[in-house]
Design a protein around this motif. Sequence first.
Motif, mmCIF file in Angstrom:
data_model
loop_
_atom_site.group_PDB
_atom_site.id
_atom_site.type_symbol
_atom_site.label_atom_id
_atom_site.label_comp_id
_atom_site.label_asym_id
_atom_site.label_seq_id
_atom_site.Cartn_x
_atom_site.Cartn_y
_atom_site.Cartn_z
ATOM 1 N N VAL A 8 5.335 7.118 -2.274
ATOM 2 C CA VAL A 8 4.097 6.510 -2.782
ATOM 3 C C VAL A 8 2.888 7.334 -2.335
ATOM 4 O O VAL A 8 1.927 7.496 -3.087
ATOM 5 N N GLY A 9 2.953 7.887 -1.121
ATOM 6 C CA GLY A 9 1.853 8.718 -0.615
ATOM 7 C C GLY A 9 1.631 9.946 -1.478
ATOM 8 O O GLY A 9 0.492 10.289 -1.834
ATOM 9 N N ILE A 10 2.716 10.601 -1.841
ATOM 10 C CA ILE A 10 2.631 11.772 -2.725
ATOM 11 C C ILE A 10 2.081 11.331 -4.091
ATOM 12 O O ILE A 10 1.223 11.996 -4.675
ATOM 13 N N GLY A 11 2.557 10.189 -4.570
ATOM 14 C CA GLY A 11 2.085 9.659 -5.852
ATOM 15 C C GLY A 11 0.593 9.416 -5.864
ATOM 16 O O GLY A 11 -0.097 9.749 -6.833
ATOM 17 N N VAL A 12 0.074 8.850 -4.772
ATOM 18 C CA VAL A 12 -1.360 8.579 -4.673
ATOM 19 C C VAL A 12 -2.144 9.894 -4.698
ATOM 20 O O VAL A 12 -3.161 10.010 -5.393
ATOM 21 N N ALA A 36 10.391 -5.293 -3.644
ATOM 22 C CA ALA A 36 9.644 -6.480 -3.206
ATOM 23 C C ALA A 36 8.345 -6.104 -2.494
ATOM 24 O O ALA A 36 7.659 -6.975 -1.946
ATOM 25 N N ASN A 37 7.975 -4.830 -2.524
ATOM 26 C CA ASN A 37 6.770 -4.373 -1.842
ATOM 27 C C ASN A 37 5.564 -4.504 -2.782
ATOM 28 O O ASN A 37 5.380 -3.686 -3.693
ATOM 29 N N ALA A 38 4.768 -5.539 -2.540
ATOM 30 C CA ALA A 38 3.615 -5.829 -3.408
ATOM 31 C C ALA A 38 2.598 -4.689 -3.411
ATOM 32 O O ALA A 38 1.987 -4.400 -4.442
ATOM 33 N N GLU A 39 2.438 -4.031 -2.259
ATOM 34 C CA GLU A 39 1.472 -2.932 -2.173
ATOM 35 C C GLU A 39 1.858 -1.789 -3.123
ATOM 36 O O GLU A 39 1.008 -1.211 -3.798
ATOM 37 N N PHE A 40 3.156 -1.476 -3.183
ATOM 38 C CA PHE A 40 3.615 -0.413 -4.091
ATOM 39 C C PHE A 40 3.368 -0.798 -5.548
ATOM 40 O O PHE A 40 2.947 0.024 -6.351
ATOM 41 N N PHE A 42 1.052 -2.776 -6.566
ATOM 42 C CA PHE A 42 -0.403 -2.729 -6.768
ATOM 43 C C PHE A 42 -0.831 -1.290 -7.055
ATOM 44 O O PHE A 42 -1.603 -1.022 -7.987
ATOM 45 N N ILE A 43 -0.319 -0.358 -6.270
ATOM 46 C CA ILE A 43 -0.640 1.063 -6.464
ATOM 47 C C ILE A 43 -0.142 1.529 -7.831
ATOM 48 O O ILE A 43 -0.832 2.264 -8.544
ATOM 49 N N LEU A 44 1.041 1.061 -8.207
ATOM 50 C CA LEU A 44 1.597 1.395 -9.523
ATOM 51 C C LEU A 44 0.671 0.882 -10.632
ATOM 52 O O LEU A 44 0.315 1.623 -11.551
ATOM 53 N N ALA A 45 0.273 -0.371 -10.536
ATOM 54 C CA ALA A 45 -0.602 -0.984 -11.549
ATOM 55 C C ALA A 45 -1.915 -0.224 -11.653
ATOM 56 O O ALA A 45 -2.391 0.086 -12.751
#
Length: 167
Positions: A8-12, A36-40, A42-45
């Motif tokens: 996710v860090g690389i994605g951001v 189940a990781n809501a933060e991921f 959220f970042i995806l959205a």
Amino acid sequence: EMLADAWVGIGVCLSEQGNYEAALRHILHSVDLEPANAEFWFILADTQQSAGLNDEAILSFRKVAMLEPQNPDIWLEFSHVYAEREEYETAIDVLNEGIAHQPDNAAHYYRLVSYLHFLGKHKEAILVFSHALQSYYDGYSNLFEYAPRLSEEPEYINLIEHYKPND
């Protein structure tokens, strides 16, 4: 877990560079690893929205809302996807859902005022604004951040003066 964080860090980072296609691949991988990781989610959205993939963003925001309805930002961001399309009725529905989950989040009420205003429902907007000022006076800058033009509307300025706490 660390692996998903790395993806996710690389994605951001890729997203910040405007490389949405690669960013989404990385972020989706992290979501696959930790569904189940809501933060991921959220970042995806957020990344989907930045990439102009609003239909996908709506589904991802809905997932965040399911996983973490108490997240203070989810309902504002989720409703904003609809507001960007000028689908204010749906934006209001999403925001009302947020208010049901977080009745003390002042930002929700002020955002609701702006959506009502954009819809031309001025009386309703003023009523919600009055309620918000009575309950959450200090939060009114939220409205002007989202709808700066309202800061020039006499009706809004007069209400702010009217509800100003006596120090």
